[in-house]
Design a protein around this motif. Structure first.
Motif, PDB file in Angstrom:
ATOM      1  N   THR A  51       0.830  -1.206   0.000  1.00  0.00           N
ATOM      2  CA  THR A  51       0.000   0.000   0.000  1.00  0.00           C
ATOM      3  C   THR A  51       0.864   1.254   0.000  1.00  0.00           C
ATOM      4  N   HIS A  52       1.954   1.213   0.738  1.00  0.00           N
ATOM      5  CA  HIS A  52       2.878   2.349   0.791  1.00  0.00           C
ATOM      6  C   HIS A  52       3.671   2.500  -0.501  1.00  0.00           C
ATOM      7  N   ASP A  53       4.111   1.372  -1.086  1.00  0.00           N
ATOM      8  CA  ASP A  53       4.989   1.410  -2.261  1.00  0.00           C
ATOM      9  C   ASP A  53       4.252   1.734  -3.559  1.00  0.00           C
ATOM     10  N   ILE A  54       3.145   1.052  -3.786  1.00  0.00           N
ATOM     11  CA  ILE A  54       2.433   1.169  -5.061  1.00  0.00           C
ATOM     12  C   ILE A  54       0.999   1.638  -4.885  1.00  0.00           C
ATOM     13  N   GLY A  55       0.339   1.091  -3.873  1.00  0.00           N
ATOM     14  CA  GLY A  55      -1.071   1.399  -3.638  1.00  0.00           C
ATOM     15  C   GLY A  55      -1.776   0.186  -3.085  1.00  0.00           C
ATOM     16  N   ALA A  56      -2.983   0.371  -2.600  1.00  0.00           N
ATOM     17  CA  ALA A  56      -3.748  -0.738  -2.030  1.00  0.00           C
ATOM     18  C   ALA A  56      -4.162  -1.715  -3.127  1.00  0.00           C
ATOM     19  N   ALA A  57      -3.871  -2.980  -2.908  1.00  0.00           N
ATOM     20  CA  ALA A  57      -4.217  -4.009  -3.893  1.00  0.00           C
ATOM     21  C   ALA A  57      -5.718  -4.253  -3.883  1.00  0.00           C
ATOM     22  N   THR A  58      -6.334  -4.180  -5.060  1.00  0.00           N
ATOM     23  CA  THR A  58      -7.757  -4.466  -5.192  1.00  0.00           C
ATOM     24  C   THR A  58      -8.009  -5.689  -6.072  1.00  0.00           C
TER      25      THR A  58
END
Length: 282
Positions: free
Chosen positions: A93-100
């Motif tokens: 979440t910090h590196d790329i974004g929250a996985a959906t």
């Protein structure tokens, strides 16, 4: 092979867009997981390449980023350990974004003795092939609920539909995955949660199944249906995801056979399992 070719040639009628979404793929350093990660990257997803083999995951991540121009990063994780999955979710979440988008692909089939696997081997197979699905779903589903969109894909196995002898831990774990995903679909509907897709995939033996290819090719199974390449299977999986398919079986007739067998008396089902065991012959 026809349905694989159709999935590759015909454009999907997309029910949702994967563009700019973050996907978490387990067992993605190589094999089918790598193929799925690449196929989703080609559709515009940012990809977290997760694997116990970190060095290979790094290589795969760089290949995907360079080829498709998306964000991609490698993560080392043991999918049987809940705390590691929670920590990875926070890092991602910090590196790329929250996985959906979650693709539970990691799987294990290892026996020192196929007829009498050791207790540690049985425990590990059940944890990797079933428990990991339960744990990752629990960690990543809140991301999807918050975003009001998402998709969970479970890479099950043809052995999750058909009784396969000499594969008790593997076959039973894959059958458990099938039930887990059906319960998940039912619960999402029960609580009125929309926008989150659930897909269970029942692939056949693939050329990416290292260590099994020789045995399968020497068995009667290969005469019934040829081994597929991971790239072809990945195309079919992503195609089905985008169309909102809840179950994907390859070859397609397996789903029909499975449903037909389910209505037969137990003694007939046992006879079918015996016939399949004779065909397997390895």
């Amino acid at each position: 092979m026809c349905e694989i070719e159709c999935a590759r040639i015909l454009p999907a009628t997309w029910l949702w867009s994967p563009v700019q979404q973050v996907v978490w793929v387990t067992g993605a350093a190589g094999g089918l997981g790598k193929c799925i990660a690449a196929e989703l990257a080609a559709k515009g997803c940012h990809v977290a390449v997760c694997d116990i083999n970190f060095d290979l995951a790094v290589t795969t991540s760089k290949e995907i980023a360079n080829k498709y121009g998306v964000k991609s990063k490698a993560y080392k994780v043991d999918v049987t350990k809940y705390d590691e999955i929670v920590e990875l979710n926070e890092k991602l979440t910090h590196d790329i974004g929250a996985a959906t988008i979650l693709v539970n692909n990691a799987g294990l089939l290892t026996h020192t003795d196929q007829l009498n696997p050791t207790v540690p081997e049985i425990e590990l197979m059940v944890k990797v092939n079933y428990l990991s699905h339960f744990l990752t779903n629990r960690v990543f589903l809140p991301n999807m609920k918050q975003a009001k969109r998402g998709h969970i894909v479970a890479i099950c196995s043809i052995t999750g539909l058909l009784t396969v002898t000499r594969s008790e831990p593997y076959c039973s774990a894959k059958t458990a995955v099938r039930t887990l995903m059906r319960v998940l679909r039912a619960e999402l509907r029960l609580y009125g949660i929309t926008g989150i897709g659930v897909t269970t995939v029942y692939p056949p033996f693939l050329t990416t199944h290292a260590g099994m290819v020789k045995n399968v090719r020497n068995s009667g199974y290969a005469k019934l249906y040829p081994l597929l390449k991971g790239e072809k299977m990945a195309q079919r999986i992503v195609h089905g995801m985008l169309r909102g398919e809840v179950e994907i079986g390859v070859p397609g007739f397996v789903m029909i056979v499975y449903r037909f067998i389910a209505i037969l008396p137990s003694i007939v089902q046992d006879g079918f399992a015996h016939a399949l065991a004779a065909l397997k012959n390895y």
